[in-house]
Write an enzyme that holds these catalytic residues in place. Sequence first.
Site, PDB file in Angstrom:
ATOM      1  N   SER A   1      -4.803   2.566   4.234  1.00 51.05           N
ATOM      2  CA  SER A   1      -4.933   1.968   2.902  1.00 51.05           C
ATOM      3  C   SER A   1      -4.945   0.436   2.994  1.00 51.05           C
ATOM      4  CB  SER A   1      -3.761   2.453   2.035  1.00 51.05           C
ATOM      5  OG  SER A   1      -3.887   1.972   0.733  1.00 51.05           O
TER       6      SER A   1
ATOM      7  N   HIS B   1       6.993  -7.416  -2.455  1.00 47.67           N
ATOM      8  CA  HIS B   1       6.778  -6.767  -1.152  1.00 47.67           C
ATOM      9  C   HIS B   1       7.783  -7.302  -0.117  1.00 47.67           C
ATOM     10  CE1 HIS B   1       3.182  -4.665  -2.271  1.00 47.67           C
ATOM     11  NE2 HIS B   1       2.382  -5.711  -2.277  1.00 47.67           N
TER      12      HIS B   1
ATOM     13  N   LYS C   1       0.797  -1.242   0.000  1.00 48.47           N
ATOM     14  CA  LYS C   1       0.000   0.000   0.000  1.00 48.47           C
ATOM     15  C   LYS C   1       0.826   1.288   0.000  1.00 48.47           C
ATOM     16  CE  LYS C   1      -3.402  -1.060  -0.648  1.00 48.47           C
ATOM     17  NZ  LYS C   1      -3.768  -1.784  -1.914  1.00 48.47           N
TER      18      LYS C   1
HETATM   19  S1  PPS Z   1      -0.542  -2.870  -3.309  1.00 47.05           S
HETATM   20  O1  PPS Z   1      -1.796  -3.646  -3.107  1.00 47.05           O
HETATM   21  O2  PPS Z   1       0.379  -3.053  -2.191  1.00 47.05           O
HETATM   22  O3  PPS Z   1       0.092  -3.121  -4.592  1.00 47.05           O
HETATM   23  O4  PPS Z   1      -1.057  -1.351  -3.246  1.00 47.05           O
HETATM   24  P1  PPS Z   1      -0.212  -0.082  -3.714  1.00 47.05           P
HETATM   25  O5  PPS Z   1      -0.353   0.080  -5.155  1.00 47.05           O
HETATM   26  O6  PPS Z   1       1.157  -0.145  -3.145  1.00 47.05           O
HETATM   27  O7  PPS Z   1      -0.940   1.088  -2.946  1.00 47.05           O
HETATM   28  C1  PPS Z   1      -2.251   1.497  -3.243  1.00 47.05           C
HETATM   29  C2  PPS Z   1      -2.380   2.926  -2.770  1.00 47.05           C
HETATM   30  O8  PPS Z   1      -1.751   3.787  -3.744  1.00 47.05           O
HETATM   31  C3  PPS Z   1      -2.717   4.705  -4.235  1.00 47.05           C
HETATM   32  N1  PPS Z   1      -2.453   5.013  -5.653  1.00 47.05           N
HETATM   33  C4  PPS Z   1      -2.162   6.242  -6.097  1.00 47.05           C
HETATM   34  N2  PPS Z   1      -2.000   7.416  -5.459  1.00 47.05           N
HETATM   35  C5  PPS Z   1      -1.727   8.509  -6.212  1.00 47.05           C
HETATM   36  N3  PPS Z   1      -1.621   8.482  -7.564  1.00 47.05           N
HETATM   37  C6  PPS Z   1      -1.765   7.326  -8.239  1.00 47.05           C
HETATM   38  N4  PPS Z   1      -1.660   7.299  -9.564  1.00 47.05           N
HETATM   39  C7  PPS Z   1      -2.043   6.126  -7.499  1.00 47.05           C
HETATM   40  N5  PPS Z   1      -2.249   4.846  -7.840  1.00 47.05           N
HETATM   41  C8  PPS Z   1      -2.487   4.183  -6.697  1.00 47.05           C
HETATM   42  C9  PPS Z   1      -4.034   3.983  -4.048  1.00 47.05           C
HETATM   43  O9  PPS Z   1      -5.128   4.852  -4.145  1.00 47.05           O
HETATM   44  C10 PPS Z   1      -3.826   3.374  -2.670  1.00 47.05           C
HETATM   45  O10 PPS Z   1      -3.844   4.361  -1.624  1.00 47.05           O
HETATM   46  P2  PPS Z   1      -5.171   4.768  -0.822  1.00 47.05           P
HETATM   47  O11 PPS Z   1      -4.694   5.655   0.287  1.00 47.05           O
HETATM   48  O12 PPS Z   1      -5.819   3.519  -0.323  1.00 47.05           O
HETATM   49  O13 PPS Z   1      -6.024   5.519  -1.791  1.00 47.05           O
END
Ligand code: PPS
Length: 290
Positions: A127, A100, A47
Site C-alpha cells: 500500500s 503517524h 497505510k
Molecule cells: S495514510 O496515507 O497513511 O493515511 O493511508 P491509510 O488511510 O492509513 O491507509 C490506506 C489503506 O487503507 C485502505 N482503506 C480501507 N480498507 C478497507 N475499508 C475501508 N473503508 C478503507 N479505507 C481505506 C486503503 O484502500 C489503503 O489500502 P490499500 O491496500 O492500498 O488498498
Amino acid sequence: MNQQRQKPHYSMCQGFLIPMGFPVTCFESGLNYNAQPEDNFIVTYPKCGTTWVQHIVWMLNHDGEPLPVGKDINLEVPHLEEVGAEFVAAMPSPRFIKTHLPFSFTPYCADAKYIYIARNPFDCVVSFYYHTKGFVKHYNFAEGTFNDFFECFIEGEVDWGDYFEHLLSWYDHRQDDNVLFITYEAMKADTPKHIREIANFLGSSYLDKLNNAEIFNSILKHTSFTSMSQDQSRWSSQRPKEMTPFIRKGEIGDWKNHFSEDQIARLSDKFRNKTAGTDIAMLWADLIPN
Ligand code: PPS
C-alpha cells in the site's frame, strides 16, 4: 543489466524523512503540540487504516453524516505533522487528530485518548508503495518499482521511519487505559464490532449514538470500502487523477501479488528478529508467512 535503484525524495526534519510537500515548520511544531485532556488521536504507521478510522470518528462526531464532497478529511481530522500545532490548537474541543508518529514522539497527555491501528507489514509495504508512487509532488517516485520501494521500506528509509520500531513503540502501550490497540485485519473481519469498540473507547455519549440504528447503519455504509472509494478527493485532494486511487484495494493478502520469494524471506526474517520476545506474530497468525 543492472538498473540503478530509484528512491523516493523526502525532506528531513528532526531525524524523520517526511514527504516533500509537508512544511518542515509544521512538522516541527506538530512534534511540540501540547496535547489536551479531551484530545483523541488516531495513530498509525502510514497505510495501516488511518483514513478509514478518521472517517469513522468524524461520522460519530457528526451523528452519522458522511464527510461531504468538498471537505478534506485531513483538515477535519487534521494530520498533526502536516498542519502543525497552531492549526490543531485552534480547533474546538474535543479534537480528533491524526498522527503517524511513534509513541515517544507523539504529544502525550494522560487524559487524552490514542487509537492505534496496526496492519501487517506485508500489505503495508504494498500500500505504501502505491501511495509513494501516486503522490508525485510529495515523492517524485512515479517511475519507481515495487522492488525499489521494498529496499527502502526494509531499511526503514521511508517517511516516518521503520515500520517495526513504530509498531513496537505502541505495542508496548497496548494495555494502557488511554490506548485502544486494534488491527486493520480485525476491523475488516468484524467492522460493526470495531465501530462499537471505537465509540465505547471515545466515551458513552458516542456509544449511545450507536443505539440509533439509522446512525449506526449510516456509519457502516459510508465507511465501507465501496463508499469510501467514491469521491476520493475527500481523502486525497493532492493525488493526480491518473495515478492508482488512494482507496485502492482494501484487501488482506494483496502482497502475494507483489513479493518475490527472496522478499518474502527477507521481510519474514526482519519480522521475526524485530518482534522476538513479543506475541506480535499472533496478531496475524494465519495471514503472513512464518
Ligand atoms: S495514510 O496515507 O497513511 O493515511 O493511508 P491509510 O488511510 O492509513 O491507509 C490506506 C489503506 O487503507 C485502505 N482503506 C480501507 N480498507 C478497507 N475499508 C475501508 N473503508 C478503507 N479505507 C481505506 C486503503 O484502500 C489503503 O489500502 P490499500 O491496500 O492500498 O488498498
